[in-house]
Design an enzyme around this catalytic site. Structure first.
Site, PDB file in Angstrom:
ATOM      1  N   ARG A 322       0.828  -1.211   0.000  1.00 38.24           N
ATOM      2  CA  ARG A 322       0.000   0.000   0.000  1.00 38.24           C
ATOM      3  C   ARG A 322       0.862   1.261   0.000  1.00 38.24           C
ATOM      4  O   ARG A 322       0.503   2.270  -0.609  1.00 38.24           O
ATOM      5  CB  ARG A 322      -0.999   0.004   1.153  1.00 38.24           C
ATOM      6  CG  ARG A 322      -2.091   1.058   0.995  1.00 38.24           C
ATOM      7  CD  ARG A 322      -3.270   0.818   1.930  1.00 38.24           C
ATOM      8  NE  ARG A 322      -4.268  -0.052   1.354  1.00 38.24           N
ATOM      9  CZ  ARG A 322      -5.310   0.353   0.602  1.00 38.24           C
ATOM     10  NH1 ARG A 322      -5.491   1.636   0.345  1.00 38.24           N
ATOM     11  NH2 ARG A 322      -6.160  -0.511   0.121  1.00 38.24           N
ATOM     12  N   GLU A 725     -10.065   5.701   6.731  1.00 37.27           N
ATOM     13  CA  GLU A 725      -8.632   5.995   6.783  1.00 37.27           C
ATOM     14  C   GLU A 725      -8.186   7.249   6.023  1.00 37.27           C
ATOM     15  O   GLU A 725      -7.291   7.954   6.477  1.00 37.27           O
ATOM     16  CB  GLU A 725      -7.836   4.805   6.218  1.00 37.27           C
ATOM     17  CG  GLU A 725      -7.995   3.523   6.996  1.00 37.27           C
ATOM     18  CD  GLU A 725      -7.466   2.330   6.202  1.00 37.27           C
ATOM     19  OE1 GLU A 725      -8.127   1.930   5.228  1.00 37.27           O
ATOM     20  OE2 GLU A 725      -6.392   1.837   6.549  1.00 37.27           O
TER      21      GLU A 725
HETATM   22  N1  MTE Z   1     -12.722   5.170  14.066  1.00 39.12           N
HETATM   23  C1  MTE Z   1     -12.792   4.903  15.394  1.00 39.12           C
HETATM   24  N2  MTE Z   1     -13.569   5.680  16.169  1.00 39.12           N
HETATM   25  N3  MTE Z   1     -12.089   3.874  15.950  1.00 39.12           N
HETATM   26  C2  MTE Z   1     -11.267   3.065  15.195  1.00 39.12           C
HETATM   27  O1  MTE Z   1     -10.651   2.141  15.724  1.00 39.12           O
HETATM   28  N4  MTE Z   1     -10.373   2.584  12.947  1.00 39.12           N
HETATM   29  C3  MTE Z   1     -10.052   3.141  11.629  1.00 39.12           C
HETATM   30  C4  MTE Z   1     -11.277   3.802  10.995  1.00 39.12           C
HETATM   31  N5  MTE Z   1     -11.918   4.662  11.934  1.00 39.12           N
HETATM   32  C5  MTE Z   1     -11.169   3.339  13.792  1.00 39.12           C
HETATM   33  C6  MTE Z   1     -11.951   4.407  13.260  1.00 39.12           C
HETATM   34  C7  MTE Z   1      -9.521   2.154  10.678  1.00 39.12           C
HETATM   35  S1  MTE Z   1      -7.893   1.748  10.783  1.00 39.12           S
HETATM   36  C8  MTE Z   1     -10.285   1.612   9.691  1.00 39.12           C
HETATM   37  S2  MTE Z   1      -9.620   0.568   8.529  1.00 39.12           S
HETATM   38  C9  MTE Z   1     -11.729   1.897   9.583  1.00 39.12           C
HETATM   39  O2  MTE Z   1     -12.178   2.770  10.614  1.00 39.12           O
HETATM   40  C10 MTE Z   1     -12.473   0.581   9.663  1.00 39.12           C
HETATM   41  O3  MTE Z   1     -13.844   0.750   9.660  1.00 39.12           O
HETATM   42  P1  MTE Z   1     -14.699   0.970   8.316  1.00 39.12           P
HETATM   43  O4  MTE Z   1     -14.130   0.066   7.283  1.00 39.12           O
HETATM   44  O5  MTE Z   1     -16.054   0.612   8.739  1.00 39.12           O
HETATM   45  O6  MTE Z   1     -14.537   2.411   7.964  1.00 39.12           O
HETATM   46 MO1  MOS Z   2      -7.449  -0.201   9.296  1.00 40.55          MO
HETATM   47  S1  MOS Z   2      -5.410   0.044   9.406  1.00 40.55           S
HETATM   48  O1  MOS Z   2      -7.295  -0.980   7.726  1.00 40.55           O
HETATM   49  O2  MOS Z   2      -7.646  -1.480  10.380  1.00 40.55           O
END
Ligand code: MTE
Ligand code: MOS
Length: 771
Positions: A322, A725
């Site tokens: 990535r 992200e």
């Molecule tokens: N938001 C919160 N509040 N807590 C989290 O741990 N993780 C992030 C993001 N937002 C996270 C977050 C990460 S690393 C990812 S990959 C995505 O949320 C995963 O959730 P989604 O695929 O439903 O967006």
């Molecule tokens: Mo998020 S780093 O892809 O869990």
């Protein structure tokens, strides 16, 4: 399936509304139940990990006699007590749960001890005596690279002919950037609670983003089949990538104790151990040579990443992929050679962290642009603009994917206008001309981020929907909730299909026994994948209910509409609940398992070519900072963000994600510093030494908007785009603004390593003054 039902053809009553996170009130009232809040079953034991106190060596002996003699301590288990396989590698193999002979990092688990309570277990863990033969540790990536010590072979992406491009270039610039790592610092540290059942059954409550992987590894470690393990996850107190692969260590160790004792076992890491024993964002060194024409247009670039894998591969392979596939960021690079090395060091094995290598790629890209601008004395935004992928003329990334629905120009132009760029640029330059001590900086940068797991097979999801006879709905899917609002978004999707109120949809914990073979909730794909799987499940039920309704109203299915918790036809209506009851009476199934697999994607992992991403998201940020040139301290004074979320499923949640990601990115780039001593001991293991951003670090002026009229051209769930992200990378604007402030007294290039702590800012200030 559901050819007649495309998400975009459904009326929006619930999707697109800024509905609060389903647990928002419970979170702030302390009523949300995390694993450590669950009522403990009688006989519950508390476990603690025994970890190595050296970074590299051989175990000579382990003596747990003193620990086991303590009142209330029950048993101590090591590698030799594992009935199945001592391996928890998420992708490769050879990553032991417990070190057997070889110690490869300080904090590496050697065994697990169980006692009546957690304090006693931790005390007993410290009382286990381990003797080592100490070996010299490798602690930095440059040394590992010199010695050719890697956990994986290098990855290399080649596009065109870089050597020829650099030979013809008007200018060639070289650079190097040290990019810091980052601890996840989730509020809830790693935890699992395991409950043995009949036969070999094991129920596992795990704080994990990847219940299926926990299921597989627990089964593997215990030597049982996957069907003996059921994993449940209601919520995590944050994951941020840190619970994608790392949660398996905790769950497997707890399950091992449950297996031996047939008792429920809780294993929760205290903060210091969580930071010592679990992986982090990969710190990297990036190096480049870039060739440009006289106007600063990129002709070709050679980029090399030295990534700190730590002692084992874990997820380092795809993290590097990535990084490589985000080295272009927003810019067309006709000739490229991008190489990533997975450097083996005697430190904890690094892992996923929000952005998953993307941030390291994007900051390298932006550092290159910044360098070109400084060296050629051009405005950085002009250098960006001439290098942007051309709007929809089909320019292709170095990895071979066409850049479609390119929003770079609209996003940038709208943002520069709303952020009042021109006026503020002039004001800040004027300020700096007369204020040598407090200097200001301003920067804008865009982000293009690819959505999908790079590995096509991971892009699939399942859901399970039941409609009960009172018209209430039970929703389950493979995605996990870590605070990001996924559960509410998917509930909105299901409510929309049935046109019922969202509070009639019961959100339930993720469970491997309900929806199997899931992917990690990661790569920001949670709502894309699980939203579509739930949509498919609900739509199948709805189409059966339509048949029942048509019979009831004695009309065609096409005359029947669902609206406002009612079902209407021919001027008559019945409540949705009545139709549910009627369906049951007609012996029509009200339950369905839905499935979704992302279309169009393909990837050749050898050549790093293909179409890895279903689509791209676009965003941009403007940051204004001030630095104190006497102390090196800095503040972000204002940030403006414009982010493309397609047709947002929930703009309130998306705004929260953008704000949170940006501030977390600021932490990564300014104050969160991981520091190991010469023995390989991490010295930043708690909030006193590891500074995450606090509420006062949030920019006092913080303007976040979603891009309008940005419907996804791909058929994603209600034409939305992922958000989890990408906005983290927008914080690179803060880093660039700091460089702008530091460099405001001259126009040449200089280095600023990250995190841009006061020390690093001072060192750049003195470095630049010497030029
Ligand atoms: N938001 C919160 N509040 N807590 C989290 O741990 N993780 C992030 C993001 N937002 C996270 C977050 C990460 S690393 C990812 S990959 C995505 O949320 C995963 O959730 P989604 O695929 O439903 O967006
Ligand atoms: Mo998020 S780093 O892809 O869990």
């Amino acid at each position: 399936m559901n050819k007649h039902m495309q998400t975009s053809s459904i009326e929006r009553s619930t999707v697109g509304k800024g509905i609060a996170h389903d647990s928002a009130k419970k979170h702030v009232a302390g009523q949300a139940i995390y694993i450590d809040d669950m009522a403990e079953l009688p006989g519950t034991l508390h476990a603690a990990l025994v970890v190595s106190t050296i970074a590299h060596g051989i175990i000579k002996s382990i003596d747990a006699a003193d620990a086991l003699a303590m009142q209330g301590v029950h048993l101590f288990l090591t590698a030799k007590d594992i009935p199945g396989h001592n391996d928890i590698a998420p992708i490769m193999s050879g990553e032991p749960l417990f070190a057997d002979k070889k110690i490869e990092h300080l904090g590496q688990p050697i065994g697990v001890i169980a006692a009546d309570n957690i304090e006693l277990a931790v005390k007993a863990a410290h009382a286990v005596k381990v003797e080592y033969e100490v070996l010299e540790p490798v602690l930095d990536v440059e040394t590992a690279h010199e010695r050719k010590e890697y956990v994986l072979p290098p990855q290399e992406l080649i596009q065109g002919d870089v050597d020829a491009a650099l030979k013809d270039a008007a200018h060639v610039f070289e650079g190097r950037l040290e990019i810091g790592g980052q601890d996840h610092f989730y509020l809830e540290t790693q935890i699992a609670y395991t409950v043995p059942g009949e036969d070999d059954d094991m129920l596992v409550y795990s704080s994990t983003q990847h219940p299926t992987e926990v299921q597989h590894h627990v089964a593997h470690v215990l030597g049982n089949l996957a069907n003996s393990v059921d994993v449940k996850v209601r919520r995590m107190g944050g994951g941020f990538g840190g619970k994608e692969s790392q949660a398996t260590i905790i769950a497997s160790a707890a399950a091992l104790v449950s297996h031996k004792t047939r008792k429920p076992v809780k294993l929760r890491l205290k903060r210091a151990l969580d930071m010592t024993a679990t992986g982090k964002r990969h710190d990297m060194v990036s190096k480049w040579r870039v060739g440009v024409d006289a106007n600063g247009k990129i002709l070709g670039m050679y980029v090399e990443y030295l990534a700190r894998a730590g002692y084992s591969a874990d997820l380092t392979g795809p993290v590097i992929t990535r990084a490589i596939t985000h080295t272009d960021n927003a810019y067309f690079v006709p000739n490229a050679r991008i190489v990533g090395h997975a450097c083996k060091t005697n430190t904890v094995s690094n892992t996923a962290f929000r952005g998953f290598g993307g941030p390291q790629g994007v900051i390298t890209s932006e550092a290159i642009i910044d360098q070109i601008a400084r060296e050629l004395n051009l405005a950085p935004n002009d250098v960006r603009a001439i290098n942007y992928y051309a709007p929809d003329n089909g320019e292709v990334t170095p990895y071979g994917q066409q850049v479609e629905q390119n929003q770079l120009v609209p996003v940038t132009e709208a943002l520069l206008a709303s952020a009042d760029w021109d006026r503020r640029r002039t004001e800040i330059d004027r300020h700096n001309a007369t204020n040598p001590v407090i200097r200001k900086g301003l920067a804008m940068m865009p982000v293009k981020f690819g959505i999908s797991f790079n590995l096509p097979s991971l892009n699939q999801a399942g859901a399970l929907v039941h409609v009960y006879q009172d018209g209430s709905v039970h929703l389950n899917h493979g995605g996990t909730e870590m605070g990001q609002g996924l559960f509410m978004k998917v509930a909105q999707v299901v409510a929309e299909v049935f046109q019922i109120d969202v509070d009639r949809v019961k959100i339930t914990e993720t469970q491997t026994g309900k929806v199997p073979n899931t992917s990690a909730t990661a790569a920001s794909t949670g709502s894309d994948l699980n939203g579509m799987a739930a949509f498919n499940a609900a739509s199948a039920i709805k189409s059966r209910m339509l048949g029942v309704a048509a019979k009831h109203f004695q009309t065609d299915e096409t005359d029947v509409t669902f609206k406002d918790n009612q079902v209407h036809a021919k001027g008559q209506s019945i409540p949705f609940s009545e139709l549910a009851k009627l369906s049951w009476a007609h012996r029509v199934s009200l339950s369905e398992a839905g499935y979704y697999a992302t279309p169009k994607i393909h990837w050749d992992a050898k050549t790093l070519k293909g179409r890895p991403f279903f689509y791209f998201t676009y965003g941009a940020a403007v940051a204004e900072v001030a630095i104190d040139t006497m102390t090196g301290e800095s503040r972000c004074l204002r940030a403006d963000i414009l982010q493309d979320c397609g047709e947002s499923l929930n703009p309130a949640i998306d705004l929260g994600q953008i704000e949170g990601a940006f501030v977390q990115g600021m932490g990564w780039l300014t104050c969160e510093e991981l520091w190991w001593d010469k023995a390989g001991r991490l010295r930043t293991i708690g909030p006193s030494t590891y500074k995450i951003p606090g509420s006062r670090d949030v920019p006092p002026e913080f303007n976040v908007s979603l891009l309008n009229n940005a419907s996804n051209i791909e058929e994603t769930i209600f034409r939305s785009k992922a958000v989890g992200e990408p906005p983290l990378m927008l914080a690179i604007s803060v880093y660039l603004a700091l460089k702008d402030a530091i460099g405001s007294n001259k126009d040449r290039n200089f280095d600023l390593k990250t995190p841009a702590t006061p020390e690093n800012i001072l060192s750049s200030l003195s470095g630049s003054a010497n030029r």
